[in-house]
Motif scaffolding. Structure first.
Motif, PDB file in Angstrom:
ATOM      1  N   GLY A 249      66.661  17.612  53.012  1.00 12.46           N
ATOM      2  CA  GLY A 249      65.636  16.585  52.903  1.00 12.46           C
ATOM      3  C   GLY A 249      64.449  16.981  52.051  1.00 12.46           C
ATOM      4  O   GLY A 249      63.551  16.159  51.825  1.00 12.46           O
ATOM      5  N   TYR A 250      64.421  18.222  51.571  1.00 15.78           N
ATOM      6  CA  TYR A 250      63.285  18.713  50.787  1.00 15.78           C
ATOM      7  C   TYR A 250      63.647  18.861  49.306  1.00 15.78           C
ATOM      8  O   TYR A 250      64.802  19.098  48.946  1.00 15.78           O
ATOM      9  N   TYR A 251      62.615  18.728  48.501  1.00 17.20           N
ATOM     10  CA  TYR A 251      62.705  18.843  47.044  1.00 17.20           C
ATOM     11  C   TYR A 251      61.781  19.967  46.613  1.00 17.20           C
ATOM     12  O   TYR A 251      60.653  20.074  47.105  1.00 17.20           O
ATOM     13  N   TYR A 252      62.252  20.813  45.703  1.00 20.86           N
ATOM     14  CA  TYR A 252      61.432  21.920  45.203  1.00 20.86           C
ATOM     15  C   TYR A 252      61.174  21.705  43.714  1.00 20.86           C
ATOM     16  O   TYR A 252      62.112  21.565  42.922  1.00 20.86           O
ATOM     17  N   LEU A 253      59.898  21.662  43.358  1.00 17.65           N
ATOM     18  CA  LEU A 253      59.476  21.313  42.005  1.00 17.65           C
ATOM     19  C   LEU A 253      58.611  22.427  41.431  1.00 17.65           C
ATOM     20  O   LEU A 253      57.792  23.027  42.148  1.00 17.65           O
ATOM     21  N   HIS A 254      58.760  22.695  40.156  1.00 20.92           N
ATOM     22  CA  HIS A 254      57.998  23.752  39.491  1.00 20.92           C
ATOM     23  C   HIS A 254      56.499  23.541  39.681  1.00 20.92           C
ATOM     24  O   HIS A 254      55.994  22.422  39.559  1.00 20.92           O
ATOM     25  N   ARG A 255      55.793  24.629  39.954  1.00 18.14           N
ATOM     26  CA  ARG A 255      54.351  24.584  40.206  1.00 18.14           C
ATOM     27  C   ARG A 255      53.595  25.255  39.061  1.00 18.14           C
ATOM     28  O   ARG A 255      53.998  26.301  38.578  1.00 18.14           O
TER      29      ARG A 255
END
Length: 460
Positions: A437-443
């Protein structure tokens, strides 16, 4: 600004974009004149990718090459056709025989961006060995087949098998055989699109089959996304007071008990409501010590400024919560996934907010605020999320423009994986999407506009 849309249309990655039609081909040997010098470097790059992992005695060599190049700013897309000669055996005495070599006809697509090359497509098939001595004739003899079906011959069979597994996994049913065939064709196009998105991603994200893989791009955008976000015409919020504390190296509010389980908005563009309730849940927990799952349905029904399943803005939702007198819990006002008459009861309201604030666009300051004050409501461009499976997404900026935000989510933490900085984002498409359910996006790069519309409720 570089004319990126031209290149992206060629790749079929802009909304509604279709693959570019093939250019008319000249007949005879003239069509296979000596290739332009600029085609040789990308052709050798494609050969290098083809030979990767092969032992020295088994590597293919490059034959004839032809193709075309399309330019957009500092980027070039090379579409090449080439013959490769591949040895069939390891015995050096036998491999000297003419029949011991296999000639392949390959179709390559190479994207060159600022000198960095990416192989987007590689399709190779065998050529009749009786014509291997005449390269021009070899290419001309099989070119009609290449044009007719650029995909491997067993591609359709493989897609049918993968689609069958998809139908079983996600319990799909279709009204007729005709619709099932149509959905198979949509699924196949989506897999090709996911492969292109994968090739262009600069992070560690993996794209492929998801529960949305049988939806057209238009269906997905209409049902699950929120076009009102990019208009940004909601209530104006005053800026949050800056913090002096620096951001710690990493933070995760899930570990602190400030985040409820992942929810599912269903076939309704209500992401804005889930983003806001997630933020308020965290604010209430940090200030009152109790984690409550709050009602998104109350906002769908009772927020008369926003448009329920047709989209909304977090700033308007905060104002609605204040005007209504609070939020009920999920148990008291359960989610239905469609608008209905407002049945809010002030007596049942369990949570209240005092105000809302707009947060900095500086990602270091956002991280510092999050670590001290709680999860943050943000809006992002959802490019690629239809096919996202896991990993840290980092799309090219022109593909995931910060000016085209269309999905509201909740940032709950940040950190690094293998030295790649990320935002941990709670989505509202259920736990069977993404990383539970989670999304990981570049920071740190403003990826997909994650820093353009950050906000929070204020609970005192």
């Amino acid at each position: 600004m570089a004319p990126w849309p031209q290149l992206l249309c060629l790749l079929g990655l802009l909304p509604g974009a279709a693959p570019a039609p093939a250019e008319p081909r000249a007949a005879g040997a003239q069509a296979w004149a000596r290739p332009a010098r600029e085609l040789l470097a990308p052709a050798h790059f494609a050969l290098e990718m083809y030979n990767r992992g092969r032992a020295p005695g088994l590597r293919a060599v490059l034959g004839a090459v032809r193709g075309r190049v399309s330019r957009a700013g500092q980027s070039s897309l090379y579409s090449l056709e080439a013959t490769l000669e591949e040895p069939l055996c390891k015995d050096p005495t036998v491999c000297q025989l003419p029949v011991s070599k296999k000639t392949l006809l390959c179709s390559f697509e190479i994207l060159d961006e600022l000198g960095k090359r990416i192989l987007l497509r590689r399709d190779c098939g065998p050529v009749d060995p009786k014509v291997t001595d005449d390269r021009d004739e070899t290419l001309n003899s099989v070119l009609p087949l290449l044009n007719k079906n650029p995909l491997p011959q067993d591609f359709s069979v493989k897609m049918a098998s993968i689609f069958k597994n998809f139908v079983t996994t996600y319990n799909r049913s279709y009204e007729s055989e005709a619709e099932a065939q149509w959905r198979l064709s949509v699924f196949t196009r989506n897999m090709v699109r996911a492969q292109k998105i994968q090739a262009l991603d600069r992070g560690t994200a993996r794209y492929g089959v998801t529960k949305f893989s049988d939806l057209t791009e238009e269906e997905f955008h209409t049902i699950y996304l929120n076009p009102l976000l990019r208009e940004g015409l909601g209530k104006k919020m005053h800026p949050a007071k800056p913090l002096d504390d620096p951001a710690p190296p990493e933070w995760d509010w899930r570990k602190e008990g400030a985040v409820t389980k992942v929810k599912d908005q269903g076939m309704c563009g209500s992401c804005w409501a889930f983003s806001v309730t997630g933020n308020v849940e965290g604010q209430w927990f940090l200030n009152q010590g109790t984690l409550l799952s709050l009602s998104e349905q109350e906002l769908l029904d009772c927020d008369k400024v926003d448009k329920a399943c047709m989209g909304g803005l977090p700033s308007n939702a905060y104002m609605a919560i204040q005007n209504l007198g609070g939020l009920e819990t999920e148990d008291d006002y359960s989610y239905q996934g469609h608008v209905q008459s407002c049945s809010f009861s002030e007596e049942k309201a369990k949570v209240y907010i005092n105000d809302s604030v707009e947060l900095s666009r500086n990602e270091q300051k956002l991280a510092a605020w999050l670590a001290k004050r709680g999860p943050i409501s943000v809006a992002i461009n959802a490019f690629g999320m239809q096919f996202y499976r896991h990993g840290i997404a980092h799309p090219l900026r022109p593909l995931c423009s910060p000016w085209l935000i269309d999905h509201a989510v909740l940032v709950v933490g940040y950190g690094n994986r293998s030295s790649i900085p990320f935002w941990a984002i709670k989505n509202s498409w259920g736990a069977d999407w993404g990383e539970e359910g989670y999304y990981y996006l570049h920071r740190g790069s403003g990826a997909c506009g994650v820093n353009t519309m950050a906000s929070s409720a204020v609970v005192e």
